[in-house]
Design a protein around this motif. Structure first.
Motif, PDB file in Angstrom:
ATOM      1  N   HIS A   1     -27.190  46.955  72.553  1.00  0.00           N
ATOM      2  CA  HIS A   1     -25.797  47.045  72.138  1.00  0.00           C
ATOM      3  C   HIS A   1     -24.881  46.876  73.339  1.00  0.00           C
ATOM      4  O   HIS A   1     -25.236  47.201  74.472  1.00  0.00           O
ATOM      5  CB  HIS A   1     -25.486  48.315  71.342  1.00  0.00           C
TER       6      HIS A   1
ATOM      7  N   ASN B   1     -19.528  49.481  73.586  1.00  0.00           N
ATOM      8  CA  ASN B   1     -19.123  48.887  72.299  1.00  0.00           C
ATOM      9  C   ASN B   1     -17.686  48.365  72.314  1.00  0.00           C
ATOM     10  O   ASN B   1     -16.949  48.526  71.331  1.00  0.00           O
ATOM     11  CB  ASN B   1     -19.319  49.898  71.155  1.00  0.00           C
TER      12      ASN B   1
ATOM     13  N   TRP C   1     -23.706  48.502  67.336  1.00  0.00           N
ATOM     14  CA  TRP C   1     -25.088  48.654  66.887  1.00  0.00           C
ATOM     15  C   TRP C   1     -25.856  49.443  67.928  1.00  0.00           C
ATOM     16  O   TRP C   1     -25.797  49.135  69.116  1.00  0.00           O
ATOM     17  CB  TRP C   1     -25.772  47.307  66.732  1.00  0.00           C
TER      18      TRP C   1
END
Ligand SMILES: [Zn+2]
Length: 181
Positions: A12, A16, A151
């Motif tokens: 990921h 993020n 994710w």
């Protein structure tokens, strides 16, 4: 169509946020980020995303220790570049998809990174020696279909069950996703 593995078991984007993804995403759109920053504590294994040949493995300035994998995909020759490594496990030669290429680290301009900022800088290049900015780079999301923002895990190929029970994607060569053309 060939499958591509993900570079890490768990993929990921660092924190993020889009400015750790690919593109003109920094300094309000005036500065490029040439690949993905994938969150990874030092020592995280990095895997060959495809069968190919390791053509470079050396200390590369701001990129730190980097391993460059040349591979063919969708009729194109591409280069996957794994940066800031602590260990370069392969220096040259042929590898299979899923082979260990190195371990993540904080070399190069990632030296001051701590905690959630520690990462693998991962580039897809269309040429072995690309220039500044986005020259000679491709958005990895073009290969994987999406950038893994938000994710914790990325899974497919019946791996979901393993993810749900907390096993992650640990099977060498199975950590893959079919590329939809
Ligand atoms: Zn980066």
């Amino acid at each position: 169509m060939a499958f591509l593995a993900w570079p890490l078991e768990r993929n990921h984007i660092r924190r993020n946020i889009t400015n750790n993804a690919f593109g003109m995403v920094r300094n309000g759109g005036s500065k490029a980020h040439q690949g993905w920053d994938l969150y990874a504590p030092p020592g995280t294994p990095c895997y060959a995303i495809a069968e190919g040949e390791v053509v470079d493995a050396y200390y590369n300035g701001a990129y730190g220790n980097n391993v460059v994998l040349r591979f063919a995909h969708g009729g194109q020759v591409l280069y996957a570049m794994y940066c800031h490594l602590s260990v370069m496990a392969v220096r040259q030669g042929l590898v299979k998809r899923g082979d260990l290429l190195g371990l993540t680290g904080n070399t190069g301009n990632a030296a001051s990174m701590r905690g959630e900022d520690q990462h693998l800088h991962f580039e897809i290049r269309t040429t072995r020696h690309s220039g500044t900015g986005l020259d000679g780079r491709m958005n990895p999301a073009k290969l994987y279909g999406i950038a893994p923002i938000g994710w914790t895990y990325y899974e497919s190929h019946q791996q979901k069950k393993q993810v749900l029970v907390g096993l992650g994607l640990k099977v060498k060569g199975i950590n893959v996703r079919e590329v939809v053309q």
